[in-house]
Design a protein around this motif. Structure first.
Motif, mmCIF file in Angstrom:
data_model
loop_
_atom_site.group_PDB
_atom_site.id
_atom_site.type_symbol
_atom_site.label_atom_id
_atom_site.label_comp_id
_atom_site.label_asym_id
_atom_site.label_seq_id
_atom_site.Cartn_x
_atom_site.Cartn_y
_atom_site.Cartn_z
ATOM 1 N N HIS A 222 1.183 5.380 0.357
ATOM 2 C CA HIS A 222 0.611 6.581 0.931
ATOM 3 C C HIS A 222 1.409 7.958 0.553
ATOM 4 O O HIS A 222 2.495 7.831 0.076
ATOM 5 N N TYR B 210 -3.177 14.562 2.403
ATOM 6 C CA TYR B 210 -2.709 13.429 2.506
ATOM 7 C C TYR B 210 -3.728 12.456 1.883
ATOM 8 O O TYR B 210 -4.930 12.536 1.654
ATOM 9 N N THR B 211 -2.947 11.327 0.930
ATOM 10 C CA THR B 211 -4.093 10.057 0.444
ATOM 11 C C THR B 211 -3.302 8.695 0.886
ATOM 12 O O THR B 211 -2.207 8.645 0.871
ATOM 13 N N THR B 212 -4.227 8.017 1.107
ATOM 14 C CA THR B 212 -3.719 6.551 1.278
ATOM 15 C C THR B 212 -4.301 5.780 0.245
ATOM 16 O O THR B 212 -5.116 6.022 -0.492
ATOM 17 N N ASN B 213 -3.443 4.620 -0.146
ATOM 18 C CA ASN B 213 -3.452 3.742 -1.123
ATOM 19 C C ASN B 213 -3.735 4.606 -2.377
ATOM 20 O O ASN B 213 -4.784 4.616 -3.195
ATOM 21 N N ASN C 154 0.871 -1.097 -0.151
ATOM 22 C CA ASN C 154 0.097 0.065 -0.237
ATOM 23 C C ASN C 154 0.916 1.241 0.077
ATOM 24 O O ASN C 154 2.012 1.294 0.812
ATOM 25 N N ARG D 286 1.911 12.071 1.343
ATOM 26 C CA ARG D 286 1.596 13.388 1.841
ATOM 27 C C ARG D 286 2.222 14.388 1.509
ATOM 28 O O ARG D 286 3.648 14.253 1.349
ATOM 29 N N SER E 196 -8.354 6.768 0.370
ATOM 30 C CA SER E 196 -8.785 7.702 1.393
ATOM 31 C C SER E 196 -8.124 9.212 0.933
ATOM 32 O O SER E 196 -6.824 8.986 0.811
#
Length: 72
Positions: free
Chosen positions: A20, A36-39, A18, A22, A63
């Motif tokens: 991420h 920020y974003t995840t995945n 995964n 930022r 996210s």
């Protein structure tokens, strides 16, 4: 010579990759803005069950968020 341990298919399926991201910016007046974003790439773990079916997991959703800070 030492051999690397061999992993079984079941053990390899337990890993999740995964990524991420930022991005932050500090301003001279005390403000700090962060996004920020995840995945980022939308990767989802895929499992193969005993009958050979490929199953895509519903975890690891995309996210997005942000944060604003002020320091006195």
């Amino acid at each position: 010579m030492i051999k690397a341990p061999q992993k079984t298919l079941a053990e390899l399926q337990n890993s999740l990759h995964n990524f991420h991201l930022r991005i932050s910016k500090d301003f001279l007046n005390g403000f700090k803005v962060s996004v920020y974003t995840t995945n980022v790439f939308g990767l989802k773990p895929t499992y193969i069950n005993d009958s050979g079916e490929r199953i895509v997991s519903k975890i690891a959703k995309f996210s997005l968020g942000g944060k604003i800070e002020y320091t006195f």
